[in-house]
Design an enzyme around this catalytic site. Structure first.
Site, PDB file in Angstrom:
ATOM      1  N   SER A 161      38.512  69.376  84.101  1.00 30.64           N
ATOM      2  CA  SER A 161      38.374  69.728  85.513  1.00 30.64           C
ATOM      3  C   SER A 161      37.312  70.813  85.657  1.00 30.64           C
ATOM      4  CB  SER A 161      39.716  70.196  86.069  1.00 30.64           C
ATOM      5  OG  SER A 161      40.673  69.153  86.020  1.00 30.64           O
ATOM      6  N   HIS A 174      29.684  73.057  81.159  1.00 32.32           N
ATOM      7  CA  HIS A 174      30.944  73.717  80.824  1.00 32.32           C
ATOM      8  C   HIS A 174      30.810  75.231  80.767  1.00 32.32           C
ATOM      9  CE1 HIS A 174      31.609  69.571  79.114  1.00 32.32           C
ATOM     10  NE2 HIS A 174      32.647  69.731  79.911  1.00 32.32           N
ATOM     11  N   ASP A 225      22.787  90.107 109.667  1.00 37.07           N
ATOM     12  CA  ASP A 225      22.600  88.928 108.824  1.00 37.07           C
ATOM     13  C   ASP A 225      21.473  89.087 107.816  1.00 37.07           C
ATOM     14  OD1 ASP A 225      20.517  88.914 110.583  1.00 37.07           O
ATOM     15  OD2 ASP A 225      21.070  87.039 111.579  1.00 37.07           O
ATOM     16  N   SER A 267      15.468  89.147 117.561  1.00 35.73           N
ATOM     17  CA  SER A 267      14.324  90.046 117.737  1.00 35.73           C
ATOM     18  C   SER A 267      13.142  89.345 118.393  1.00 35.73           C
ATOM     19  CB  SER A 267      13.896  90.626 116.388  1.00 35.73           C
ATOM     20  OG  SER A 267      14.918  91.414 115.838  1.00 35.73           O
TER      21      SER A 267
END
Length: 565
Positions: free
Chosen positions: A57, A221, A393, A437
């Site tokens: 998994s 992996h 942001d 802006s």
């Protein structure tokens, strides 16, 4: 370790429960970590050749995401990055296979080969015809191991698709195995990691990378790559990956291929699209015919940032298998490409050309002032990005840097008068600066331009233009002083400029006083709780850091001081 898990030992079982709950065409095999198709006929003689795959998994959406009509009949999940047991694989074969037999598609790792291989032997002993196809598509190991010992990575997904399509058409086990093996033989994949991943049971990253490094040629992996190299721009990296794949697979002009751009779990679609763009461009330059292409996360390594590229040689028959219908939840469906097209927007009516007059009084100095502002924007990019990242942001620095480039690109005709210059600057910033802006500065400048129709405005006219520009920003955004926005620097600065001029100070003195007020206003935002914009979502967590928009006002006001008066 920060992960949305309950307990490391419960991760696989709870994950499979969630996946199957969202996929009506799938079911969990009782007592096993095996996902099967829910439409498998109860009468074993009615069953088509079963295509089964799996592995550890942590590679989601592989392998359970490819269980569905037209692809896999079952997927066997081991613990994270650990091969499933022989008994689990055998249980999957028994659950979905009949007299037509089963094909096991196995990635070339020792644990997978041993457990799937032994399960195949046990199934044959029970009378279930079973074949195994091993995928070894990792070309990064071309100078390290012989081809048969290469790892199986993202190209395995394409083998699932081809084998599943062949089985759905009623092909025999021998035919399905032959199609899968031929596809595996034509695959080439190579990957790169920008950082490690963390296995839940381990609780720590598998390796460490310095900020300027990346691992080239890694597996799936969490292991290190073939070599560690300096970080490269996306285009250069794609060139490196493709050059290796093309050489190893002997793909050249006129060859037809399918392209798979695979994210390793921590790479956003934005970056994968940039990679896909370059990959398609390089292949077209080399006259390789890209018949199908997909971009997304198909076979991952938990949250590892990075990607891999896969090329598969195709012909008409293989294309039909790739195009065949499937409802497996993770298959992206249509990979057909359209010719590159660009649609030109309708151009606005252009005003009559105006001859530039660089000798016009003050306009040479005006242009120099604007270019000084552009310099200041670029110099402040890093600082403004940091401020905006703390309570926004994070795009203000790069946005204003783009604005600086737009200012330098203005044609000479823009500098014929204050009105024309401000209009041109406003429109340039509108087009180049994203976020809030751009509209704010464009609106302010366009409003100021309308108040400066006179080609030789005096200082008070400039003060009035400054005032109406600030009012325009307030009207557009709905903010007031005290809301922790750019207005907290603009409003006191505009007021001071007008008051100082009226008190008899020279324009230069008045502007210096105005700059000081802007600095005080920007500094005061560190103590204000934001009421508007993204920063308002942070509440009191924004305290202690000045508003980036207010700080930007000081950035452009300061360099103007040497040109005023």
């Amino acid at each position: 370790m920060k992960k949305l898990v309950n307990a490391p030992r419960a991760v696989v079982g709870e994950m499979l429960e969630g996946l199957v709950s969202l996929s009506p065409e799938q079911a969990l095999l009782e007592g096993e970590s095996v996902v099967v198709r829910s439409d498998i006929p109860a009468e074993v003689h009615r069953r088509e050749v079963a295509v089964i795959s799996g592995g550890g998994s942590g590679h989601e959406p592989a392998h359970a995401g490819y269980v569905g009509p037209g692809m896999l009949h079952a997927a066997v999940a081991g613990d994270v990055f650990t091969s499933p047991s022989t008994d689990a694989v055998l249980a999957a074969i028994r659950a979905v296979a009949g007299p037509a037999g089963a094909l096991l598609v196995v990635k070339n790792y020792t644990g997978d080969r041993l457990n799937f291989g032994l399960a195949a032997e046990l199934a044959r002993a029970e009378g279930i015809p079973t074949e195994v196809v091993v995928v070894a598509d990792d070309v990064a190991l071309r100078d390290t191991v012989e081809p048969a010992r290469r790892r199986g990575i993202a190209g395995t997904v394409l083998v699932h698709k081809v084998a599943g399509a062949a089985a759905a058409l009623g092909a025999s086990l021998a035919e399905v195995a032959r199609e899968a093996a031929a596809t595996a033989a034509e695959l080439g994949t190579m990957g790169v990691a920008l950082g490690p991943c963390t296995v839940p049971a381990a609780g720590r990253p598998g390796f460490t990378l310095d900020p300027g490094e990346m691992e080239l040629g890694l597996g799936i992996h969490g292991e290190q790559g073939v070599r560690r190299v300096p970080l490269q721009p996306a285009d250069a990296l794609v060139d490196t990956l493709l050059a290796t794949i093309l050489e190893d697979r002997r793909i050249g002009a006129g060859d037809r291929v399918a392209l798979l751009v695979n994210g390793l779990g921590g790479t956003p679609p934005m970056e994968l699209a940039i990679v896909a763009r370059r990959a398609l461009a390089v292949l077209r330059e080399r006259e390789v015919l890209v018949e199908r292409a997909w971009s997304g996360s198909f076979l991952t390594a938990l949250e590892m940032p990075g990607c891999s590229l896969t090329l598969l040689k195709v012909d008409d028959a293989r294309l039909r298998q790739l195009d065949a219908e499937t409802s497996a939840p993770a298959w992206p469906r249509n990979g057909k490409l359209a010719p590159v097209r660009r649609v030109s927007p309708r151009a606005p009516a252009q005003p009559a050309a105006v001859e530039a007059h660089p000798e016009h009084p003050g306009m040479v100095r005006f242009k120099q002032a604007v270019l000084a502002v552009a310099d200041a924007f670029e110099a402040a990019e890093t600082r403004l990005t940091e401020l905006d990242s703390a309570a926004g942001d994070g795009d203000l620095g790069i946005s204003l840097a783009r604005g600086a480039a737009a200012l330098r690109a203005l044609p000479e005709s823009s500098w014929s008068s204050p009105h024309r210059a401000l209009t041109a600057i406003g429109n340039a910033l509108r087009r180049s600066i994203g976020g809030s802006s751009g509209p704010f500065y464009a609106t302010a400048l366009l409003r100021a331009a309308r108040h400066l129709a006179d080609e030789t405005p005096n200082a008070m006219a400039w003060a009035e233009a400054f005032r109406v520009a600030v009012e325009a920003v307030a009207e557009l955004g709905g903010a007031r002083p005290g809301d922790r926005t750019m207005l907290d620097a603009l409003h006191p600065a505009a007021d001071m400029f007008a008051r100082a001029l009226k008190s008899g100070q020279s324009p230069a003195q008045a502007w210096e006083a105005s700059v000081l007020e802007a600095e005080k206003g920007a500094e005061a935002t560190t103590r204000m709780k934001p009421r508007l914009g993204r920063a308002s979502y942070l509440g009191e967590r924004a305290l202690g850091v000045p508003d980036a928009g207010a700080a930007a006002v000081v950035v452009w006001m300061k360099p103007l001081s040497q040109f005023i008066g």
